[in-house]
Write a protein that holds these residues in place. Structure first.
Motif, short mmCIF file in Angstrom:
data_model
loop_
_atom_site.label_atom_id
_atom_site.label_comp_id
_atom_site.label_asym_id
_atom_site.label_seq_id
_atom_site.Cartn_x
_atom_site.Cartn_y
_atom_site.Cartn_z
N TYR A 164 0.86 -1.19 0.00
CA TYR A 164 0.00 0.00 0.00
C TYR A 164 0.89 1.24 0.00
O TYR A 164 1.85 1.32 0.78
CB TYR A 164 -0.93 -0.01 1.21
N GLN A 165 0.58 2.19 -0.86
CA GLN A 165 1.36 3.42 -0.96
C GLN A 165 1.16 4.28 0.28
O GLN A 165 0.07 4.79 0.52
CB GLN A 165 0.96 4.22 -2.21
N MET A 166 2.20 4.42 1.06
CA MET A 166 2.17 5.30 2.23
C MET A 166 2.60 6.69 1.78
O MET A 166 2.77 6.93 0.59
CB MET A 166 3.11 4.75 3.31
N LYS A 167 2.79 7.59 2.72
CA LYS A 167 3.16 8.96 2.36
C LYS A 167 4.46 9.02 1.58
O LYS A 167 4.54 9.66 0.54
CB LYS A 167 3.27 9.81 3.63
N ASP A 168 5.50 8.34 2.06
CA ASP A 168 6.82 8.46 1.45
C ASP A 168 7.35 7.18 0.81
O ASP A 168 8.38 7.21 0.15
CB ASP A 168 7.84 8.92 2.51
N THR A 169 6.70 6.06 1.04
CA THR A 169 7.20 4.79 0.52
C THR A 169 6.07 3.78 0.43
O THR A 169 4.97 4.03 0.91
CB THR A 169 8.35 4.24 1.40
#
Length: 158
Positions: A96-101
């Motif tokens: 899942y795409q988090m804020k930075d990675t």
């Protein structure tokens, strides 16, 4: 959670929700952009060659706020992936795409939501790379010597 388990749960649901480890829900307009099999072939620090396989789901969200993935559609995607890619009943890993990675998670289910659970690294060869064993933690004053009935000074066992 294995593929067979998610398929069983999806058959009982009318909506799908994924919950992050911090309690937040993945926005309801998410897409499952990939279902696949990932094979990791590696050597651990003790020199043992290993292979691991997981079924991989990639969750993604766009600005199409009216999109809703229904349980029967995800079930169809999973079954199609199993057939076309020859995926056995593997454990599921979710990206899942988090804020930075990109975050990688294990998957569980609480009866309502699919739970994204944090993954942790670990040494697979602790016995070969010098990691000391965890010491038994005892509350001060709680330790008592083990009582034995056979070893007394006059029992003759020594």
């Amino acid at each position: 959670m294995k593929l067979s388990q998610i398929k069983s749960e999806l058959q009982k649901l009318t909506t799908i929700a994924f919950q992050l480890p911090n309690g937040d829900l993945v926005p309801t307009h998410f897409h499952v952009t990939e279902v696949g099999k990932i094979t990791k072939h590696f050597i651990d620090c003790g020199g043992v060659v290993r292979t691991e396989e997981v079924a991989n789901f990639q969750l993604w969200e766009a600005n199409d706020y009216d999109h809703r993935l229904h349980p029967e559609k995800l079930l169809h995607i999973i079954e199609l992936s199993e057939a076309k890619l020859q995926i056995p009943d593997l454990e599921i890993e979710v990206e899942y795409q988090m804020k930075d990675t990109i975050g990688k998670f294990n998957l569980d289910f609480d009866g309502t939501n699919f739970l994204l659970q944090s993954k942790l690294t670990d040494c697979l060869a602790k016995d070969k790379c010098g990691i000391p064993a965890d010491k038994l933690k005892v509350k001060i004053g709680a330790w008592k010597p083990k009582e034995t009935s056979c070893c007394t000074p006059d029992s003759g066992c020594c």
